[in-house]
Write an enzyme that holds these catalytic residues in place. Sequence first.
Site, mmCIF file in Angstrom:
data_model
loop_
_atom_site.group_PDB
_atom_site.id
_atom_site.type_symbol
_atom_site.label_atom_id
_atom_site.label_comp_id
_atom_site.label_asym_id
_atom_site.label_seq_id
_atom_site.Cartn_x
_atom_site.Cartn_y
_atom_site.Cartn_z
ATOM 1 N N ASN A 23 0.625 -1.483 0.000
ATOM 2 C CA ASN A 23 -0.081 0.024 -0.047
ATOM 3 C C ASN A 23 0.829 1.075 -0.329
ATOM 4 O O ASN A 23 -0.372 2.672 -0.374
ATOM 5 C CB ASN A 23 -1.067 -0.065 0.637
ATOM 6 C CG ASN A 23 -1.518 -0.745 0.975
ATOM 7 O OD1 ASN A 23 -2.328 -1.579 0.317
ATOM 8 N ND2 ASN A 23 -2.821 -1.124 2.214
ATOM 9 N N CYS A 116 -15.555 -3.502 -6.860
ATOM 10 C CA CYS A 116 -14.964 -4.404 -5.539
ATOM 11 C C CYS A 116 -15.531 -5.444 -4.644
ATOM 12 O O CYS A 116 -16.419 -4.697 -4.232
ATOM 13 C CB CYS A 116 -13.766 -3.426 -4.891
ATOM 14 S SG CYS A 116 -13.099 -3.735 -3.548
#
Length: 417
Positions: A23, A116
């Site tokens: 991330n 998603c």
Amino acid sequence: MEKLRIIGGNRLSGSVRISGAKNAVLPILAASLLTADELVLHNVPHLADVKTMLSLLEGMGVTCHQDGETVRLCAANVTSTVAPYELVKTMRASILVLCPLATRFGSARVSLPGGCTIGARPVDQHIQALLKMGADVQIDHGFVDLKSGRLQGTKIVTDMVTVTGTENIMMAAVLAEGRTVIENAAREPEVVDLANCLRAMGAKIEGDGTSTIVIDGCDSLHGAEHSVIPDRIEAGTFMAAAAATKGDVTLTNVAPDTLSVVIDKIREAGAEIETGPDWIHVTMNSRPKSVSIRTEPHPGFPTDMQAQIMALDCVADGTAQITETIFENRFMHVPELQRLGADIQVEGHTAVVRGVERLQGARLMATDLRASASLVIAALAAEGESIVDRIYHLDRGYDRMELKLQALGADIRRFSE
């Protein structure tokens, strides 16, 4: 399609090196678009998402050279400012190229990420910020079409705490004219790591790690060298696996200060934990105790560790409540854990987990990245053989996880059928 075969019941023991943070590295890779000079990155993990981002950048004309964990990028000769659907659909983080393209080149055509599995993750905060900074933004047949002169610094207050939104706005602001103030900014360590990289490139940023980030725009940025922070979620995953298997594991190349809330919860589960500047030692000598969690934006408990703690609670002594406040569909691992014999009841945004003394191996299907990690942990603690299908989810965020677990004594193999 590749799968994992796991024979549970082995106590994890030994040392494991944690890779660079997924991330953190994805926005930093996108930041290479902000300069014509070379950006050199170290501690880059071998992940499917990293390959996707590099493919996306190469398609735009960025030169990318990878040697082990070092990547060299140069965006001196960008030939396209289009991020096509074929790549964006496989990785939502592709939206991170939008603001670097906008602020350096004044144009971008980026496919909307689409759905998603873990819930809605809208990009409206990114678009609203660009509009406020003077860009002309249109949604056209599933693409964000953007044109602008030089972006203008302004005050931006996001409607919600959004990590990717904060990162994108930061990258828009570093080359904008004047000062940009981001209120309600995400405070995650990965945001701070991006800020550190941007500062190394010459950006003027203050307040990262707090809810207010102040950026004074520069005329240009220059090349830099930066080492990506260790992955706190990978580290937390291995800590949970050690606790679930009554293990004795040392994690190296970690940043314990980014893991305080996870360390506290695994200590609460009964583990003995020692930490140093870049290492964590986890020992669990008895059955874990149930721990309840509630996911929150940083510095609260990370949503990306919710599934792994649930797996630990499945074999713990007692009853735990796990409340998910970030994503509405992030309990899809529950039916798979139940296939192993877990006692879990979902009530709205809360799962009640009653620990059982032992799980039984079963055939499992991963539904998303962190769900796949929870299934691996539960299978390691279960009796008998488990097969985990669709591990391409796992490969998006874990660098050769099965090899690291093998080195700790796990009976785990990757295979195709």
